[in-house]
Design a protein around this motif. Structure first.
Motif, mmCIF file in Angstrom:
data_model
loop_
_atom_site.group_PDB
_atom_site.id
_atom_site.type_symbol
_atom_site.label_atom_id
_atom_site.label_comp_id
_atom_site.label_asym_id
_atom_site.label_seq_id
_atom_site.Cartn_x
_atom_site.Cartn_y
_atom_site.Cartn_z
ATOM 1 N N GLY A 133 124.665 74.977 37.884
ATOM 2 C CA GLY A 133 125.319 74.567 38.857
ATOM 3 C C GLY A 133 124.300 73.782 39.807
ATOM 4 O O GLY A 133 124.266 72.712 40.236
ATOM 5 N N ALA A 134 123.264 74.562 40.134
ATOM 6 C CA ALA A 134 122.184 74.060 41.108
ATOM 7 C C ALA A 134 121.590 72.998 40.470
ATOM 8 O O ALA A 134 121.224 71.830 41.235
ATOM 9 C CB ALA A 134 121.226 75.273 41.200
ATOM 10 N N GLY A 158 128.569 66.598 46.590
ATOM 11 C CA GLY A 158 128.942 67.898 46.094
ATOM 12 C C GLY A 158 129.182 67.443 44.747
ATOM 13 O O GLY A 158 129.609 66.243 44.158
ATOM 14 N N VAL A 159 129.300 68.655 43.904
ATOM 15 C CA VAL A 159 129.221 68.157 42.398
ATOM 16 C C VAL A 159 130.258 69.210 41.675
ATOM 17 O O VAL A 159 130.189 70.649 42.174
ATOM 18 C CB VAL A 159 127.856 68.603 41.565
ATOM 19 C CG1 VAL A 159 128.044 68.328 40.213
ATOM 20 C CG2 VAL A 159 126.682 67.401 42.100
ATOM 21 N N VAL A 160 131.025 68.811 40.928
ATOM 22 C CA VAL A 160 131.962 69.948 39.923
ATOM 23 C C VAL A 160 131.710 69.337 38.445
ATOM 24 O O VAL A 160 131.726 68.182 38.297
ATOM 25 C CB VAL A 160 133.465 69.561 40.354
ATOM 26 C CG1 VAL A 160 134.315 70.310 39.437
ATOM 27 C CG2 VAL A 160 133.705 69.970 41.794
ATOM 28 N N ASP A 161 131.343 70.167 37.951
ATOM 29 C CA ASP A 161 130.545 70.027 36.555
ATOM 30 C C ASP A 161 131.546 70.592 35.335
ATOM 31 O O ASP A 161 131.654 72.049 35.386
ATOM 32 C CB ASP A 161 129.325 70.309 36.149
ATOM 33 C CG ASP A 161 128.647 69.990 34.800
ATOM 34 O OD1 ASP A 161 129.419 68.992 34.260
ATOM 35 O OD2 ASP A 161 127.665 70.517 34.413
ATOM 36 N N LEU A 162 132.430 70.155 34.641
ATOM 37 C CA LEU A 162 133.431 70.872 33.602
ATOM 38 C C LEU A 162 132.731 70.943 32.407
ATOM 39 O O LEU A 162 132.883 69.929 31.622
ATOM 40 C CB LEU A 162 134.713 70.111 33.722
ATOM 41 C CG LEU A 162 135.743 70.610 32.900
ATOM 42 C CD1 LEU A 162 136.205 72.326 33.342
ATOM 43 C CD2 LEU A 162 137.232 69.838 32.858
ATOM 44 N N GLY A 163 132.211 71.860 31.905
ATOM 45 C CA GLY A 163 131.735 72.105 30.534
ATOM 46 C C GLY A 163 132.732 72.466 29.912
ATOM 47 O O GLY A 163 133.917 72.536 29.862
ATOM 48 N N VAL A 181 132.908 76.052 34.168
ATOM 49 C CA VAL A 181 133.105 74.962 35.169
ATOM 50 C C VAL A 181 132.153 75.416 36.408
ATOM 51 O O VAL A 181 132.156 76.777 36.931
ATOM 52 C CB VAL A 181 134.547 74.763 35.587
ATOM 53 C CG1 VAL A 181 135.150 75.608 36.374
ATOM 54 C CG2 VAL A 181 134.332 73.416 36.702
ATOM 55 N N GLN A 182 131.413 74.515 37.040
ATOM 56 C CA GLN A 182 130.573 74.893 38.326
ATOM 57 C C GLN A 182 130.881 74.019 39.485
ATOM 58 O O GLN A 182 131.091 72.682 39.211
ATOM 59 C CB GLN A 182 129.114 74.664 37.929
ATOM 60 C CG GLN A 182 128.401 75.691 37.041
ATOM 61 C CD GLN A 182 128.744 75.408 35.567
ATOM 62 O OE1 GLN A 182 128.844 74.234 35.164
ATOM 63 N NE2 GLN A 182 129.194 76.649 34.651
ATOM 64 N N MET A 183 130.722 74.421 40.604
ATOM 65 C CA MET A 183 130.980 73.873 41.829
ATOM 66 C C MET A 183 129.665 73.874 42.554
ATOM 67 O O MET A 183 129.128 75.250 42.633
ATOM 68 C CB MET A 183 132.191 74.167 42.586
ATOM 69 C CG MET A 183 132.211 73.314 44.000
ATOM 70 S SD MET A 183 133.695 73.614 44.954
ATOM 71 C CE MET A 183 134.564 72.297 44.343
ATOM 72 N N ALA A 184 129.116 72.839 43.398
ATOM 73 C CA ALA A 184 127.800 73.105 44.018
ATOM 74 C C ALA A 184 127.846 72.165 45.031
ATOM 75 O O ALA A 184 128.268 70.952 44.683
ATOM 76 C CB ALA A 184 126.549 72.998 42.984
ATOM 77 N N TYR A 185 127.679 72.486 46.266
ATOM 78 C CA TYR A 185 127.273 71.456 47.407
ATOM 79 C C TYR A 185 126.578 72.266 48.456
ATOM 80 O O TYR A 185 126.581 73.358 48.532
ATOM 81 C CB TYR A 185 128.714 70.971 47.908
ATOM 82 C CG TYR A 185 129.712 71.969 48.375
ATOM 83 C CD1 TYR A 185 129.700 72.145 49.988
ATOM 84 C CD2 TYR A 185 130.539 72.693 47.693
ATOM 85 C CE1 TYR A 185 130.589 73.062 50.419
ATOM 86 C CE2 TYR A 185 131.265 73.714 48.261
ATOM 87 C CZ TYR A 185 131.474 73.750 49.541
ATOM 88 O OH TYR A 185 132.340 74.636 50.330
ATOM 89 N N VAL A 233 126.865 77.611 45.325
ATOM 90 C CA VAL A 233 127.176 77.275 43.913
ATOM 91 C C VAL A 233 127.762 78.248 43.319
ATOM 92 O O VAL A 233 127.421 79.475 43.715
ATOM 93 C CB VAL A 233 125.679 77.006 43.234
ATOM 94 C CG1 VAL A 233 124.623 78.192 43.265
ATOM 95 C CG2 VAL A 233 125.891 76.673 41.844
ATOM 96 N N HIS A 234 128.814 78.219 42.658
ATOM 97 C CA HIS A 234 129.438 79.125 41.766
ATOM 98 C C HIS A 234 129.920 78.637 40.354
ATOM 99 O O HIS A 234 130.353 77.589 40.463
ATOM 100 C CB HIS A 234 130.682 79.787 42.457
ATOM 101 C CG HIS A 234 131.135 81.004 42.107
ATOM 102 N ND1 HIS A 234 130.610 82.145 42.059
ATOM 103 C CD2 HIS A 234 132.195 81.155 40.975
ATOM 104 C CE1 HIS A 234 131.383 83.261 41.552
ATOM 105 N NE2 HIS A 234 132.422 82.435 40.938
#
Length: 466
Positions: free
Chosen positions: A191-192, A214-219, A223-227, A262-263
């Motif tokens: 996520g970072a 901010g970013v949400v990345d759905l693999g 899924v990661q959220m980072a901001y 980030v999580h």
């Protein structure tokens, strides 16, 4: 008259007469100069003349640095090759700002055959080595970052696969490899890196945290959220049971300190979430499966029944099941505010206001047609757009869907209602985003009149060459 004659002779002295007359002065000046020249000659390296010839006729690559990054995901393996100048600005490789290739399946598809897993990346490695100038191979780092797919394999399978990849790179590649450069990325790293990538390409690094996105990345597997958050919010971060696991990372980028929330949510990537949704209904019919399909879903070494209800898929019922899979209402929130599963949400704030949403979010939106991926690899949408697309998909049977959704692959089609409902539920019920809030779907980001993949490997490359 005699004095006049002597003065005239002096005016016509020859050069040799002058040297004889002033020889004392000349010796005083010349001796130190000769001594300095002699000492400089002695201090020269005997190889200087050879080195200057080599420099003259060797190719000059300047101060450019290359990095080769493998993204070993659950749905496939991808290679990214980047070239940076001395200012860490991207330099074109051919006509593009990166080399990017991918293939399927990924490393996690070979849980019992580590050598086959390692050999599967050989075609990608050959493409990468072909674009890095040969003299730079020994100093060009190659990293392999495995993500959620490998994290979910059981027993020692992940370790055996990673060791096989290390051995493969050591014996088969001329690039610079180190054992700790072949790892399973934890979700926070992924996520970072994704956050660094997108904000680097947008030119935001070095600015106030409120000017970053901010970013949400759905693999596939997570899924990661980072901001970026304020220092005061960072100090409120709850402590996790594992002291090595943190909600907030401190990062120094372009002369500025950032507090990055980030999580990563394992089991909640798009492909993994299908398994979680099917677990809710177990062996009974599932309201997210399109009518006309009856089969099974395999993920992470397990097999799940995937059959529809008698009346087929239903948007509302599918959403209820998705909320149960996310455990939105089941987990106790010990913090001031949580996302789902009892996870602290970071406090919100300006760093989350402008949200870039990547990977499977973009792919599904393009496949069902509510964004035009051929026009641009980035689009402004709202979560409600996923709800609308889900409603249409859930009202369609499998046979009609084959002609209606021609861009969706046959193996994904039975789960189209499920995927779209889950994506809407994840954004709105999971992350608490307003259905009408504008978000940016992104696959690539424009940078210096070119487009670069909006993926975590660029963030990793920036770290390894810095």
């Amino acid at each position: 008259m005699e004095k006049t004659l002597k003065r005239n002779r002096g005016q016509h002295d020859s050069l040799s007469d002058k040297i004889v007359r002033y020889r004392g002065v000349l010796l005083v000046i010349a001796l130190p100069l000769l001594l300095i020249t002699f000492l400089l000659f002695l201090s020269r390296s005997p190889s200087d003349s050879v080195g200057s010839l080599n420099r003259k006729f060797s190719p000059n690559f300047g101060s450019n640095k290359y990095a080769v990054i493998f993204d070993a995901g659950s749905s496939g393996s991808r290679v990214h090759v980047f070239c940076f100048d001395q200012n860490l600005d991207l330099v074109p490789i051919g006509n593009n700002l990166e080399l990017f290739h991918q293939l399927k399946p990924g490393l996690s598809a070979y849980p019992t055959d580590p050598e086959a897993a390692a050999n599967s990346i050989k075609p990608l490695l050959e493409k990468a080595e072909a674009v890095v100038p040969q003299p730079l191979h020994p100093n060009t780092p190659v990293r392999v970052g495995a993500t959620a797919g490998l994290r979910q394999l059981e027993g020692d399978a992940p370790d055996r696969i990673l060791q096989a990849v290390r051995d493969f790179l050591k014996s088969k590649s001329s690039l610079k490899s180190q054992p700790d450069w072949v790892t399973v990325l934890d979700g926070s790293q992924e996520g970072a890196y994704e956050w660094v990538t997108i904000n680097y390409l947008l030119g935001n690094l070095g600015k106030e945290y409120s000017e970053t996105v901010g970013v949400v990345d759905l693999g596939g597997g997570s899924v990661q959220m980072a901001y970026a958050i304020s220092e005061s919010d960072a100090q409120k971060a709850p402590k996790l049971s594992d002291p090595e696991d943190k909600y907030v990372q401190e990062m120094y980028l372009k002369g500025r300190k950032y507090y990055l929330y980030v999580h990563s949510y394992l089991h909640y990537g798009l492909l993994a979430a299908r398994a979680e949704i099917l677990k809710v209904t177990e062996n009974s019919g599932n309201p997210c499966i399109l009518a006309g399909y009856s089969g099974s879903y395999k993920y992470g070494g397990a097999i799940y029944s995937a059959s529809p209800l008698p009346y087929g898929s239903n948007m509302k019922s599918c959403r209820d099941v998705s909320i149960m899979a996310l455990k939105v209402n089941e987990s106790i929130c010990t913090s001031m505010k949580c996302t789902f599963g009892g996870v602290w949400n970071g406090g919100g704030g300006d760093g989350q206001r402008n949200l870039f949403v990547a990977s499977f979010f973009f792919d599904r939106a393009a496949e069902v047609g509510f964004i035009n991926a051929t026009a641009a690899p980035v689009a402004k949408v709202r979560p409600a757009d996923f709800e609308s697309a889900a409603r249409d998909a859930c009202e369609t049977g499998l046979e009609d869907a084959k002609s209606k959704y021609t861009s969706v692959s046959a193996d994904n089609l039975p789960y189209l209602c499920m995927d779209l409902v889950y994506q809407f539920t994840l954004l709105v019920d999971g992350f608490g985003i307003d259905p009408q809030q504008e978000i940016t779907l992104v696959k690539q980001v424009e940078y210096q009149n070119s487009f670069v993949e909006a993926a975590w490997p660029l963030g990793s490359a920036l770290e390894v060459v810095s």
